[in-house]
Motif scaffolding. Structure first.
Motif, mmCIF file in Angstrom:
data_model
loop_
_atom_site.group_PDB
_atom_site.id
_atom_site.type_symbol
_atom_site.label_atom_id
_atom_site.label_comp_id
_atom_site.label_asym_id
_atom_site.label_seq_id
_atom_site.Cartn_x
_atom_site.Cartn_y
_atom_site.Cartn_z
ATOM 1 N N LYS A 57 34.700 72.733 47.390
ATOM 2 C CA LYS A 57 33.731 71.835 48.172
ATOM 3 C C LYS A 57 32.486 71.065 47.363
ATOM 4 O O LYS A 57 32.180 70.023 47.813
ATOM 5 C CB LYS A 57 33.092 72.865 49.145
ATOM 6 C CG LYS A 57 33.615 73.779 50.013
ATOM 7 C CD LYS A 57 34.455 73.115 51.105
ATOM 8 C CE LYS A 57 35.334 74.104 51.902
ATOM 9 N NZ LYS A 57 36.371 73.464 52.463
ATOM 10 N N ASN A 58 32.403 71.650 46.119
ATOM 11 C CA ASN A 58 31.546 70.806 45.219
ATOM 12 C C ASN A 58 32.057 69.993 44.026
ATOM 13 O O ASN A 58 31.200 69.564 43.301
ATOM 14 C CB ASN A 58 30.503 72.025 44.909
ATOM 15 C CG ASN A 58 29.682 72.805 45.839
ATOM 16 O OD1 ASN A 58 29.282 72.237 46.698
ATOM 17 N ND2 ASN A 58 29.677 74.036 45.752
ATOM 18 N N ALA A 59 33.122 69.860 44.014
ATOM 19 C CA ALA A 59 33.852 69.295 43.050
ATOM 20 C C ALA A 59 34.146 67.730 43.253
ATOM 21 O O ALA A 59 34.832 67.203 42.459
ATOM 22 C CB ALA A 59 35.181 69.844 42.609
ATOM 23 N N HIS A 60 33.508 67.183 44.315
ATOM 24 C CA HIS A 60 33.844 65.847 44.600
ATOM 25 C C HIS A 60 32.668 64.888 44.705
ATOM 26 O O HIS A 60 31.601 65.307 45.393
ATOM 27 C CB HIS A 60 34.478 65.854 46.018
ATOM 28 C CG HIS A 60 35.735 66.704 45.880
ATOM 29 N ND1 HIS A 60 37.134 66.235 45.404
ATOM 30 C CD2 HIS A 60 36.053 67.849 46.541
ATOM 31 C CE1 HIS A 60 37.909 67.335 45.654
ATOM 32 N NE2 HIS A 60 37.125 68.399 46.311
ATOM 33 N N CYS A 61 32.787 63.647 44.519
ATOM 34 C CA CYS A 61 31.795 62.717 44.513
ATOM 35 C C CYS A 61 31.642 62.240 45.963
ATOM 36 O O CYS A 61 33.061 61.745 46.547
ATOM 37 C CB CYS A 61 32.125 61.443 43.555
ATOM 38 S SG CYS A 61 31.228 59.958 43.842
ATOM 39 N N LEU A 62 30.544 62.412 46.784
ATOM 40 C CA LEU A 62 30.561 61.638 48.011
ATOM 41 C C LEU A 62 29.643 60.441 48.387
ATOM 42 O O LEU A 62 29.025 60.269 49.115
ATOM 43 C CB LEU A 62 30.059 62.934 49.031
ATOM 44 C CG LEU A 62 31.043 64.216 49.103
ATOM 45 C CD1 LEU A 62 30.302 65.202 49.720
ATOM 46 C CD2 LEU A 62 32.284 63.838 49.857
ATOM 47 N N ALA A 63 29.274 60.004 47.013
ATOM 48 C CA ALA A 63 28.193 58.815 46.888
ATOM 49 C C ALA A 63 28.362 57.791 47.792
ATOM 50 O O ALA A 63 27.235 57.370 48.378
ATOM 51 C CB ALA A 63 27.867 58.572 45.457
ATOM 52 N N CYS A 64 29.378 57.369 48.254
ATOM 53 C CA CYS A 64 29.405 56.075 48.792
ATOM 54 C C CYS A 64 29.359 56.641 50.433
ATOM 55 O O CYS A 64 29.213 55.747 51.186
ATOM 56 C CB CYS A 64 30.885 55.361 48.854
ATOM 57 S SG CYS A 64 32.285 56.562 48.913
ATOM 58 N N PHE A 65 29.340 58.025 50.732
ATOM 59 C CA PHE A 65 29.028 58.151 51.853
ATOM 60 C C PHE A 65 27.798 58.809 52.298
ATOM 61 O O PHE A 65 27.097 58.442 53.408
ATOM 62 C CB PHE A 65 30.166 59.677 52.274
ATOM 63 C CG PHE A 65 31.535 59.266 52.190
ATOM 64 C CD1 PHE A 65 32.037 58.050 52.570
ATOM 65 C CD2 PHE A 65 32.481 60.325 51.438
ATOM 66 C CE1 PHE A 65 33.494 57.792 52.247
ATOM 67 C CE2 PHE A 65 33.917 60.098 51.231
ATOM 68 C CZ PHE A 65 34.190 58.786 51.629
ATOM 69 N N ASP A 66 27.248 59.557 51.326
ATOM 70 C CA ASP A 66 25.758 60.081 51.428
ATOM 71 C C ASP A 66 24.714 59.543 50.653
ATOM 72 O O ASP A 66 23.761 59.893 50.606
ATOM 73 C CB ASP A 66 25.970 61.612 51.389
ATOM 74 C CG ASP A 66 26.274 61.993 50.118
ATOM 75 O OD1 ASP A 66 26.207 61.478 48.894
ATOM 76 O OD2 ASP A 66 26.491 63.414 49.928
ATOM 77 N N GLY A 67 25.049 58.902 49.444
ATOM 78 C CA GLY A 67 24.030 58.236 48.473
ATOM 79 C C GLY A 67 23.647 59.021 47.476
ATOM 80 O O GLY A 67 22.799 58.803 46.894
ATOM 81 N N ASN A 68 24.151 60.088 47.315
ATOM 82 C CA ASN A 68 23.921 61.183 46.181
ATOM 83 C C ASN A 68 24.797 60.995 45.107
ATOM 84 O O ASN A 68 25.962 61.414 45.168
ATOM 85 C CB ASN A 68 23.870 62.504 46.814
ATOM 86 C CG ASN A 68 22.676 62.830 47.860
ATOM 87 O OD1 ASN A 68 21.753 62.224 47.575
ATOM 88 N ND2 ASN A 68 23.365 63.565 48.960
#
Ligand code: SF4
Length: 153
Positions: free
Chosen positions: A120-131
């Motif tokens: 669950k914590n090993a992925h970039c989600l930046a383009c979805f959530d801006g983090n």
């Protein structure tokens, strides 16, 4: 054909869409159609496809997107490096559906995406959530990391 969204101009993207997809009228006319897309970046490619399906007589066209809405730029190498390019950055989903010409549009949620993976914590989600897991530099965008990798790598 490769991915249309990484091609440099709208004319090239439209041409690629026309070459890539040749819908058959007898399979489309009068039908209710559900399109499953992997992502929507600018929305212009899929808009061209949907327009073609309407011209061929589709009765309804619905879309489900198998990733969350892309609302933030990617600075790590995927070629959408400004918010202005992203239709979901400032546009509510019903307005995106209207722009594309859809009867309905739904995206996978971020929790839904995380439900589908084991780490669950090993992925970039930046383009979805801006983090952004690595802070992008503010003067060169993605080129900063690319240049850095050339220097160090
Ligand atoms: S998930 Fe991260 S690396 Fe992948 S496209 Fe989005 S911002 Fe770029």
């Amino acid at each position: 054909m490769g991915r249309t969204f990484i091609q440099p101009s709208q004319d090239m993207r439209n041409f690629s869409v026309r070459v890539k997809l040749n819908p058959v009228r007898s399979m489309i006319e009068g039908k209710r159609i559900l399109i499953v897309e992997d992502s929507i970046v600018r929305g212009t490619t899929i808009r061209t496809r949907v327009k073609k399906l309407r011209e061929l007589g589709a009765r309804e066209i619905h879309m489900r997107v198998s990733c969350p809405a892309i609302r933030f730029p990617c600075f790590y190498g995927i070629d959408f490096s400004s918010k202005g390019e992203l239709i979901a950055a400032n546009t509510p989903v019903p307005d995106i559906a209207r722009f594309i010409g859809l009867d309905s549009l739904h995206y996978l949620s971020i929790p839904g995406l995380l439900d589908s993976v084991t780490e669950k914590n090993a992925h970039c989600l930046a383009c979805f959530d801006g983090n952004y897991p690595i802070e992008p530099c503010n003067h060169q965008g993605k080129m900063c990391l690319e240049n850095e990798s050339k220097v160090t790598g």
